[in-house]
Design a protein around this motif. Structure first.
Motif, PDB file in Angstrom:
ATOM      1  N   TYR A 129      50.756  43.111  30.019  1.00 29.70           N
ATOM      2  CA  TYR A 129      50.813  42.201  31.254  1.00 29.70           C
ATOM      3  C   TYR A 129      49.596  42.353  32.190  1.00 29.70           C
ATOM      4  O   TYR A 129      49.046  41.679  33.026  1.00 29.70           O
TER       5      TYR A 129
ATOM      6  N   THR B 184      51.638  32.925  28.056  1.00 28.78           N
ATOM      7  CA  THR B 184      50.489  32.336  27.598  1.00 28.78           C
ATOM      8  C   THR B 184      50.961  31.117  26.816  1.00 28.78           C
ATOM      9  O   THR B 184      50.222  30.225  26.264  1.00 28.78           O
TER      10      THR B 184
ATOM     11  N   LEU C 293      44.648  35.409  35.013  1.00 28.15           N
ATOM     12  CA  LEU C 293      45.787  34.407  34.492  1.00 28.15           C
ATOM     13  C   LEU C 293      46.726  34.124  35.844  1.00 28.15           C
ATOM     14  O   LEU C 293      47.424  32.963  36.001  1.00 28.15           O
TER      15      LEU C 293
ATOM     16  N   ARG D 125      46.507  40.795  31.287  1.00 23.91           N
ATOM     17  CA  ARG D 125      46.673  39.394  31.613  1.00 23.91           C
ATOM     18  C   ARG D 125      46.392  38.786  32.961  1.00 23.91           C
ATOM     19  O   ARG D 125      45.716  38.131  33.320  1.00 23.91           O
TER      20      ARG D 125
ATOM     21  N   LEU E  75      51.144  34.683  33.711  1.00 23.23           N
ATOM     22  CA  LEU E  75      51.363  35.608  32.730  1.00 23.23           C
ATOM     23  C   LEU E  75      51.765  35.237  31.248  1.00 23.23           C
ATOM     24  O   LEU E  75      51.596  35.804  30.223  1.00 23.23           O
TER      25      LEU E  75
END
Length: 285
Positions: A77, A93, A85, A80, A91
């Motif tokens: 994470y 997807t 993101l 990400r 976070l």
């Protein structure tokens, strides 16, 4: 207000999708018809002032290095969040922005917090759910997450800088730094199942401890392969003065994908609850 009374109203435009995670909450609020928001008054201002004081004086725990599976999760994470993101769809997807909108609206209808009341988000990620709840209801909030990069992002949004929201980095299994009965409601969405099974009950009980009597705790998007229902049956079976039930994820949120392996767990800190969610869904243990 009837539970989910507004969930079937109109849907959101692509322009709103773009504004959601970039702070365009005024557009979101207007398109939703101002759900839950009230004009300023002395009581609201007083509640908000108390919440802001609590959030500003609360000391986040020292974020010690994680070990084992939690360390791996944190790295995933962190990557990400570091890839940008947090400025996009968050976070997760596999969920779209429209999915996140549905979740925030369901949470607002479920909790129906008053402006200035405190909400706790266990596994808050980039802070989007608390931002959305504030936009829809005026609630304040505290979030905790294992991704320090996501937490840094969340603390840099305008609502956090204004003192209405606060985010801390930590693994969430030890909340002793938070006083008992602090929050009106609490949520964890797609997060607790990342813990080892032997720690999941501990985390949920800590969430229950920091929520006030009559408050709700939602453990949403439980992944059945990593968080079997038996974990919660054993965890909650001897607890007094609560009402709890498993909910079908698709039926509760209106999101059908991934529902085969996921469910939601709702707990009300009240015996024999008459909350509308327990009337809409039969109590299922």
């Amino acid at each position: 207000m009837a539970f989910r009374s507004n969930l079937e109203k109109g849907w959101l435009s692509c322009r709103l999708h773009l504004s959601f995670f970039h702070g365009g909450w005024l557009s979101l609020l207007l398109l939703l018809g101002g759900t839950g928001m009230v004009t300023s008054n002395d009581a609201v201002d007083s509640d908000t002032a108390r919440s802001k004081h609590f959030l500003s004086t609360l000391k986040c725990p020292e974020f010690s290095p994680l070990s084992g599976s939690l360390q791996k999760e944190a790295r995933v994470y962190d990557r990400r969040a570091d890839s940008g993101l947090c400025e996009g769809s968050g976070l997760w997807t596999k969920y779209t922005l429209a999915d996140h909108f549905k979740i925030v609206k369901v949470l607002a209808e479920l909790f129906q917090p008053k402006p200035g009341q405190l909400i706790f988000d266990w596994g808050s990620g980039c802070g989007h759910k608390l931002q959305g709840l504030h936009a829809l209801t005026g609630a304040c909030g505290l979030g905790i997450d294992i991704s320090s990069i996501a937490v840094n992002h969340a603390n840099n949004v305008s609502l956090a800088r204004s003192g209405l929201l606060r985010f801390c980095a930590g693994d969430g299994t030890n909340l002793t730094w938070i006083p008992t009965a602090t929050f009106q409601h609490a949520l964890s969405y797609g997060a607790i199942y990342h813990l080892p099974e032997n720690l999941q009950c501990l985390a949920l009980k800590e969430m229950l401890r920091v929520v006030r009597p009559q408050g709700l705790v939602l453990n949403g998007f439980c992944y059945i392969r990593r968080s079997p229902k038996e974990v919660w049956r054993q965890c909650l079976q001897n607890m007094a003065d609560i009402t709890w039930s498993f909910l079908p994820h698709w039926g509760f949120t209106g999101i059908h994908k991934y529902s085969k392996h996921n469910y939601d767990l709702i707990i009300h800190k009240q015996a024999e609850s008459t909350h509308p969610v327990f009337r809409r869904f039969k109590v299922n243990h």
